[in-house]
Each structure stands twice: as structure tokens, then as C-alpha cells.
Design a protein around this motif. Structure first.
Motif, PDB file in Angstrom:
ATOM      1  N   SER A 197       0.835  -1.214   0.000  1.00 40.72           N
ATOM      2  CA  SER A 197       0.000   0.000   0.000  1.00 40.72           C
ATOM      3  C   SER A 197       0.863   1.255   0.000  1.00 40.72           C
ATOM      4  O   SER A 197       0.505   2.267  -0.623  1.00 40.72           O
ATOM      5  CB  SER A 197      -0.964   0.003   1.186  1.00 40.72           C
ATOM      6  N   ASN A 198       2.028   1.245   0.665  1.00 43.18           N
ATOM      7  CA  ASN A 198       2.934   2.400   0.668  1.00 43.18           C
ATOM      8  C   ASN A 198       3.579   2.584  -0.696  1.00 43.18           C
ATOM      9  O   ASN A 198       3.847   3.722  -1.110  1.00 43.18           O
ATOM     10  CB  ASN A 198       3.997   2.266   1.747  1.00 43.18           C
ATOM     11  N   ARG A 199       3.867   1.549  -1.407  1.00 41.82           N
ATOM     12  CA  ARG A 199       4.455   1.648  -2.759  1.00 41.82           C
ATOM     13  C   ARG A 199       3.458   2.245  -3.743  1.00 41.82           C
ATOM     14  O   ARG A 199       3.821   2.990  -4.623  1.00 41.82           O
ATOM     15  CB  ARG A 199       4.913   0.283  -3.258  1.00 41.82           C
ATOM     16  N   SER A 200       2.192   1.876  -3.585  1.00 39.07           N
ATOM     17  CA  SER A 200       1.186   2.375  -4.531  1.00 39.07           C
ATOM     18  C   SER A 200       0.909   3.854  -4.306  1.00 39.07           C
ATOM     19  O   SER A 200       0.453   4.543  -5.192  1.00 39.07           O
ATOM     20  CB  SER A 200      -0.104   1.569  -4.402  1.00 39.07           C
ATOM     21  N   LYS A 201       1.197   4.407  -3.116  1.00 30.32           N
ATOM     22  CA  LYS A 201       0.996   5.819  -2.823  1.00 30.32           C
ATOM     23  C   LYS A 201       2.070   6.679  -3.462  1.00 30.32           C
ATOM     24  O   LYS A 201       1.875   7.866  -3.671  1.00 30.32           O
ATOM     25  CB  LYS A 201       0.987   6.051  -1.305  1.00 30.32           C
TER      26      LYS A 201
END
Length: 101
Positions: free
Chosen positions: A96-100
Motif C-alpha cells: 500500500s505504501n508503494r502504490s501511494k
């Protein structure tokens, strides 16, 4: 080159021993018919007689060692499940942090 030993199933051994103990035919005849040695038959009979009492132990409680080992394995399974859950959450968080970005 040596001869290959024939492996007999436990069911076969039990059937032969029961037939021998029932005195339906002589042990020699039984051995000839099933192509086994009298020594094998004697060994199987001895094993059955030595272990016959254990057939009736299924109604007993498991031993303390077995109960303790089961408890240890259940604790281990719980810890492993917890570790897998933590890893899944960490991977979800990373994804989820990579997609942000």
C-alpha cells in the motif's frame, strides 16, 4: 547378487497368523500354500501375541508425554500462524505504501 526379500502387508500377516492359530490346517501346509517359512510364521505369531494387549488400549487416555507433546505442537502452530499473519500484514503495508508513491 542377493535375493530380494518379499514384503508382506500387515493384513496378510494377520490373516496367516489367525489361520494358523485356528488350527484349520497344519503350519507346514499353511507355509507351503503361502510360500513363507515356518520361521516367518513363528515370528509373526510371536509378534501378535506380544502386542495383542495393545489392541485394547485405545480406550485409555493418552500418556502424559503424548499430551505434553500435543500441547507443545499446538503452541508452535499458534506461533507460526501468528508469524504468518504478521508477515501478511507487513507485505500489505509495504504494497500500500508503494502504490501511494
Amino acid at each position: 547378487m542377493g535375493t530380494k526379500r518379499e514384503e508382506f502387508t500387515p493384513e496378510f500377516k494377520a490373516e496367516i497368523v489367525i489361520e494358523a492359530l485356528s488350527n484349520q490346517s497344519s503350519e507346514a501346509e499353511l507355509c507351503r500354500r503361502h510360500n513363507i517359512t515356518e520361521e516367518q510364521l513363528s515370528q509373526w505369531k510371536r509378534q501378535l501375541l506380544e502386542n495383542a494387549a495393545t489392541l485394547f488400549e485405545s480406550n485409555r487416555k493418552p500418556s502424559d508425554a503424548s499430551t505434553e507433546r500435543i500441547a507443545e505442537l499446538e503452541q508452535l502452530a499458534g506461533r507460526l500462524t501468528q508469524a504468518v499473519d504478521i508477515q501478511k500484514k507487513a507485505l500489505d503495508w509495504i504494497a500500500s505504501n508503494r502504490s501511494k508513491k
